[in-house]
Design a protein around this motif. Sequence first.
Motif, short mmCIF file in Angstrom:
data_model
loop_
_atom_site.label_atom_id
_atom_site.label_comp_id
_atom_site.label_asym_id
_atom_site.label_seq_id
_atom_site.Cartn_x
_atom_site.Cartn_y
_atom_site.Cartn_z
N ALA A 13 -44.56 -7.64 7.19
CA ALA A 13 -43.68 -8.80 7.14
C ALA A 13 -44.49 -10.08 6.91
O ALA A 13 -44.08 -10.96 6.14
CB ALA A 13 -42.89 -8.91 8.44
N LYS A 70 -35.23 -9.54 11.07
CA LYS A 70 -35.20 -8.45 10.10
C LYS A 70 -36.13 -7.28 10.42
O LYS A 70 -35.98 -6.20 9.85
CB LYS A 70 -35.52 -8.99 8.71
CG LYS A 70 -34.50 -10.00 8.20
CD LYS A 70 -34.83 -10.46 6.79
CE LYS A 70 -33.78 -11.45 6.27
NZ LYS A 70 -34.06 -11.91 4.90
N GLN A 104 -37.49 -14.92 10.49
CA GLN A 104 -37.15 -13.79 9.61
C GLN A 104 -37.78 -12.50 10.13
O GLN A 104 -37.15 -11.43 10.11
CB GLN A 104 -37.63 -14.07 8.19
CG GLN A 104 -36.84 -15.16 7.48
CD GLN A 104 -37.45 -15.52 6.14
OE1 GLN A 104 -38.67 -15.44 5.95
NE2 GLN A 104 -36.60 -15.94 5.20
N LYS A 105 -39.00 -12.60 10.60
CA LYS A 105 -39.69 -11.43 11.13
C LYS A 105 -38.98 -10.89 12.37
O LYS A 105 -38.84 -9.67 12.54
CB LYS A 105 -41.13 -11.82 11.47
CG LYS A 105 -42.02 -10.68 11.90
CD LYS A 105 -43.50 -11.09 11.87
CE LYS A 105 -43.74 -12.32 12.72
NZ LYS A 105 -45.16 -12.71 12.73
N SER A 144 -42.97 -13.74 5.47
CA SER A 144 -41.81 -13.95 6.34
C SER A 144 -42.11 -15.01 7.40
O SER A 144 -43.22 -15.07 7.94
CB SER A 144 -41.42 -12.64 7.05
OG SER A 144 -41.09 -11.64 6.12
#
Length: 276
Positions: free
Chosen positions: A187, A200, A196-197, A192
């Motif tokens: 990631a 997701k 976001q990490k 990211s």
Amino acid sequence: MIVPQLPLGSVVEAAVYWISDTFGFALDAFSGVFKFFIDIFKDVLMAMPPLLFVVLLAVLAYVIGRKDWKLALGTALGFIVILSMDLWEYSMETIALVISSAALALIIGIPLGILAAKSETLYRILRPILDLMQTMPSFVYLIPAVIFFGLGNVPGMIATVVFSMPPAIRLTTLGITQVPTELVEVADAFGSTSWQKLIKVEIPVALKTIMAGVNQCIMLALSMVVIASMIGARGLGYQVLIGIQRVDIGLGFEAGLGIVIIAIVLDRLTQHLTPK
């Protein structure tokens, strides 16, 4: 050698009364908000015809259970037994209190667990607090809850939140910290952001462990139902308390069976929400 007496109890008592006197207006405001949400939830459940509720819950169990008709049938039969024992209103009060308490515990606990997984310092601070929350006799929570919020469902809710929150924090922290380092590095390699990490990668991978914490949180909330009835919380727990006071074995057994049925249904539903 004579060990000097440590006036810890007096200090805690003074602190509790100081908080009550200093922040009484804020505590009253919180009490009003919590009571409003519990009452709204209870009124919605009570407004629904019992048989319609049973059908909707059975359909929900069938969907959550991935077309498990045995789960749906068992859920329907369980609540029909509650209805046949004339404990429907008390059961709805119990469900409203348990779900409200568990929801508040999860709203606080899951973010705290994520933050603790990201910060070793925060985790070291939280760990002894969580140990205290889990090992302190649950009756002790009732005393400051009554002082802060009076009698009724609200102090019962607060005591339940304190008692049921630790598993949500611990298992969320465990799930996030057990995410494979390789996935996090991938990631990072794709640029990211931290958010976001988390959304997701880390939460989806840790979801099974987090949902185990959700399950334990709900079960602990249900286990506080009878204890919370001692400070005025209504529902099936209060019926058990009346059965104890009157030495009424039948009433105590029926109310206890109602709690067991609700616990089994909620346990099975949350288990099926957990990804395989």
